[in-house]
Design a protein around this motif. Structure first.
Motif, PDB file in Angstrom:
ATOM      1  N   SER A   3     -22.095 -24.244  -1.272  1.00 13.02           N
ATOM      2  CA  SER A   3     -22.950 -25.474  -1.749  1.00 13.02           C
ATOM      3  C   SER A   3     -23.650 -25.689  -1.221  1.00 13.02           C
ATOM      4  O   SER A   3     -25.559 -26.665  -1.634  1.00 13.02           O
ATOM      5  CB  SER A   3     -21.940 -27.163  -1.324  1.00 13.02           C
ATOM      6  N   LEU A  54     -36.075 -31.674  -0.151  1.00 10.87           N
ATOM      7  CA  LEU A  54     -35.618 -30.047   1.103  1.00 10.87           C
ATOM      8  C   LEU A  54     -35.851 -30.601   2.190  1.00 10.87           C
ATOM      9  O   LEU A  54     -34.953 -30.395   3.322  1.00 10.87           O
ATOM     10  CB  LEU A  54     -37.231 -29.428   0.503  1.00 10.87           C
ATOM     11  N   ARG A 104     -26.180 -23.433  -2.218  1.00  9.43           N
ATOM     12  CA  ARG A 104     -26.694 -23.742  -3.567  1.00  9.43           C
ATOM     13  C   ARG A 104     -28.024 -24.546  -3.474  1.00  9.43           C
ATOM     14  O   ARG A 104     -28.740 -24.530  -4.668  1.00  9.43           O
ATOM     15  CB  ARG A 104     -26.173 -24.019  -4.686  1.00  9.43           C
ATOM     16  N   MET A 105     -27.921 -26.055  -3.236  1.00 13.80           N
ATOM     17  CA  MET A 105     -28.627 -26.969  -3.195  1.00 13.80           C
ATOM     18  C   MET A 105     -30.152 -26.730  -2.336  1.00 13.80           C
ATOM     19  O   MET A 105     -30.849 -27.263  -2.934  1.00 13.80           O
ATOM     20  CB  MET A 105     -27.954 -28.164  -1.983  1.00 13.80           C
ATOM     21  N   ARG A 158     -19.570 -30.159  -2.836  1.00 17.14           N
ATOM     22  CA  ARG A 158     -20.436 -30.892  -3.300  1.00 17.14           C
ATOM     23  C   ARG A 158     -20.562 -32.238  -2.659  1.00 17.14           C
ATOM     24  O   ARG A 158     -21.856 -32.191  -1.517  1.00 17.14           O
ATOM     25  CB  ARG A 158     -20.270 -30.745  -5.241  1.00 17.14           C
ATOM     26  N   GLN A 170     -36.522 -23.755  -5.319  1.00 17.54           N
ATOM     27  CA  GLN A 170     -36.980 -23.378  -5.918  1.00 17.54           C
ATOM     28  C   GLN A 170     -38.271 -24.486  -6.710  1.00 17.54           C
ATOM     29  O   GLN A 170     -39.498 -24.398  -7.459  1.00 17.54           O
ATOM     30  CB  GLN A 170     -36.275 -23.072  -7.448  1.00 17.54           C
ATOM     31  N   ALA A 171     -37.602 -25.806  -6.853  1.00 17.20           N
ATOM     32  CA  ALA A 171     -38.519 -27.114  -7.494  1.00 17.20           C
ATOM     33  C   ALA A 171     -40.226 -27.495  -6.378  1.00 17.20           C
ATOM     34  O   ALA A 171     -41.265 -27.231  -7.451  1.00 17.20           O
ATOM     35  CB  ALA A 171     -37.890 -27.729  -7.193  1.00 17.20           C
ATOM     36  N   ASP A 214     -42.982 -28.596  -9.026  1.00 18.16           N
ATOM     37  CA  ASP A 214     -42.133 -29.648  -9.741  1.00 18.16           C
ATOM     38  C   ASP A 214     -42.035 -31.233  -9.145  1.00 18.16           C
ATOM     39  O   ASP A 214     -41.070 -31.333  -8.419  1.00 18.16           O
ATOM     40  CB  ASP A 214     -40.754 -30.099 -10.418  1.00 18.16           C
ATOM     41  N   MET A 264     -31.884 -23.452  -2.266  1.00 18.84           N
ATOM     42  CA  MET A 264     -32.301 -23.085  -3.037  1.00 18.84           C
ATOM     43  C   MET A 264     -32.927 -23.781  -4.583  1.00 18.84           C
ATOM     44  O   MET A 264     -34.297 -23.122  -4.696  1.00 18.84           O
ATOM     45  CB  MET A 264     -31.498 -21.828  -3.647  1.00 18.84           C
ATOM     46  N   ASP A 265     -31.905 -24.317  -4.457  1.00 16.90           N
ATOM     47  CA  ASP A 265     -33.162 -24.890  -6.047  1.00 16.90           C
ATOM     48  C   ASP A 265     -33.377 -26.441  -5.679  1.00 16.90           C
ATOM     49  O   ASP A 265     -35.027 -26.198  -6.602  1.00 16.90           O
ATOM     50  CB  ASP A 265     -31.404 -26.131  -6.388  1.00 16.90           C
ATOM     51  N   MET A 266     -33.900 -26.711  -3.927  1.00 23.15           N
ATOM     52  CA  MET A 266     -34.945 -27.322  -4.097  1.00 23.15           C
ATOM     53  C   MET A 266     -36.299 -27.187  -3.580  1.00 23.15           C
ATOM     54  O   MET A 266     -37.234 -27.225  -3.762  1.00 23.15           O
ATOM     55  CB  MET A 266     -34.332 -28.207  -3.179  1.00 23.15           C
ATOM     56  N   SER A 309     -39.813 -33.982  -3.874  1.00 25.28           N
ATOM     57  CA  SER A 309     -39.366 -32.755  -3.879  1.00 25.28           C
ATOM     58  C   SER A 309     -38.914 -32.388  -2.884  1.00 25.28           C
ATOM     59  O   SER A 309     -37.996 -31.526  -1.811  1.00 25.28           O
ATOM     60  CB  SER A 309     -40.270 -32.266  -4.864  1.00 25.28           C
TER      61      SER A 309
END
Length: 401
Positions: free
Chosen positions: A347, A374, A350-351, A301, A357-358, A363, A353-355, A370
């Motif tokens: 990692s 990305l 995952r990062m 990470r 999704q935001a 958000d 996908m999180d970004m 945001s």
């Protein structure tokens, strides 16, 4: 019969006739234009007007202050009265955020009060606005650096911070400089900071704690924008040499004791940036320690964020690839090395996908970062993998020859 030219009776002066017409044209009981600006409120005695204000919320009074300059002046007078002060300057800072009328907490109350005073003093020069605000708040002991007997269990400085945050929102940099200088002189912070940074660590623990709580609660108020925090922190550190700046940073953001954790954890990106700026030797030693101790997930990470920093700050991506190669040599077995590389790719995924999704959830913060984050991460991953492929292709071609 028309009087002759030589008659002793003189006609009435015309000016007197004009005055008479003006008097007769004015409505009975009318007043000056300033009072006329009060509208229907001009028929109310001042005491009744102030009684009406007691039934309005702070937000409603804030809206009322925008009606006219005359009403704004009456509200300024109301705030300065003993009844207005008791109503508006709540001081139950040592309880668990009590719910008030309409469900507002004491922090929200002072946020609304900051907007009220911002609107009431809108036409005043900055110096006069600060003097008036200080006059209004001077009776609240918990707003002072040494004013509260139990500062660790007090919300006073936080309330002062959100009040100041709303009051100064939108002010230009020169006005904010004046605000800082006003608070700096009012609290005598220069002498107090000089005392703690020039003495042995821990010898003035109470003063260190007071400075920490004041700076973090008032100037670096939680919820402030990063740009605002950067401005206030720069102003706090600027007068001091580098060694004192480091000491002051530790006092403000470091743990209170050896048993505490850091109260405000750094963002992983900032950790990676600090390591990168510390140089190759320190950076490699830190990362190799994680590799030796089997902390492959944390190491992966951190590596992703270092790649992201290289992309954002325009460093050469081959540096990140070379650092990864050096770290891979620390692992004692091929399995550990392959596991680290798998964690690295996980990692990245995952990062991303999180970004993503935001962004899809909408958000967005105040800086709307945001989508930009990305964008940077996708470019960073592409550049990083391109460098890896370049190294891999170069080594395979050299081995084949």
């Amino acid at each position: 019969m028309t009087p002759s030219a030589g008659s002793g009776r003189a006609p009435l002066p015309r000016q007197r006739h004009r005055r008479s017409r003006r008097r007769s044209g004015r409505a009975p009981g009318s007043d000056s234009p300033a009072l006329a600006a009060l509208g229907d409120f001009q028929t109310l005695p001042l005491e009744i007007f102030q009684m009406v204000l007691n039934y309005l919320s702070v937000k409603d009074i804030s809206m009322l202050s925008m009606v006219s300059k005359t009403i704004s002046g009456r509200l300024i007078n109301y705030i300065s009265t003993s009844s207005g002060s008791r109503r508006l300057l709540l001081q139950d800072f040592h309880q668990e955020l009590p719910a008030r009328r309409g469900g507002a907490s004491i922090l929200e109350h002072y946020r609304a009060l900051g907007l009220l005073l911002k609107r009431c003093t809108l036409l005043l020069p900055t110096r006069d606005r600060l003097k008036y605000v200080h006059k209004v708040l001077s009776g609240v002991s918990c707003f002072k650096l040494n004013g509260c007997a139990s500062p660790l269990h007090c919300l006073g400085l936080q309330c002062y911070g959100v009040f100041l945050q709303i009051l100064t929102a939108g002010w230009d940099e020169l006005e904010c400089h004046r605000v800082f200088n006003f608070l700096w002189e009012l609290s005598n912070l220069a002498r107090k900071v000089q005392t703690v940074v020039s003495s042995k660590p821990g010898s003035a623990r109470r003063l260190e704690l007071r400075i920490r709580l004041f700076c973090r609660g008032v100037l670096l108020s939680p919820g402030s924008r990063r740009s605002d925090c950067a401005f206030w922190l720069t102003r706090i550190l600027k007068p001091w040499p580098m060694v004192n700046q480091a000491r002051l940073l530790y006092i403000i953001f470091g743990p209170v004791s050896s048993r505490d954790v850091v109260p405000q954890e750094w963002l992983m990106e900032n950790n990676a940036r600090l390591l990168l700026l510390s140089g190759n030797s320190i950076c490699f030693t830190f990362m190799a320690s994680k590799a030796v101790n089997g902390r492959a997930v944390e190491l992966a990470r951190l590596m992703v964020f270092m790649v992201l920093v290289c992309e954002k700050d325009l460093y050469c991506m081959d540096w990140a690839v070379r650092m990864m190669q050096k770290v891979c040599k620390v692992f004692s077995s091929p399995w550990e090395r392959n596991n680290f590389l798998q964690c690295l790719e996980n990692s990245f995924a995952r990062m991303l996908m999180d970004m993503l999704q935001a962004v899809l959830a909408g958000d967005r913060d105040e800086e709307d970062s945001s989508f930009l984050n990305l964008f940077h991460l996708m470019n960073a991953q592409a550049s990083f993998h391109k460098e890896i492929l370049s190294v891999a292709m170069g080594s395979s071609s050299s081995s084949s020859t």
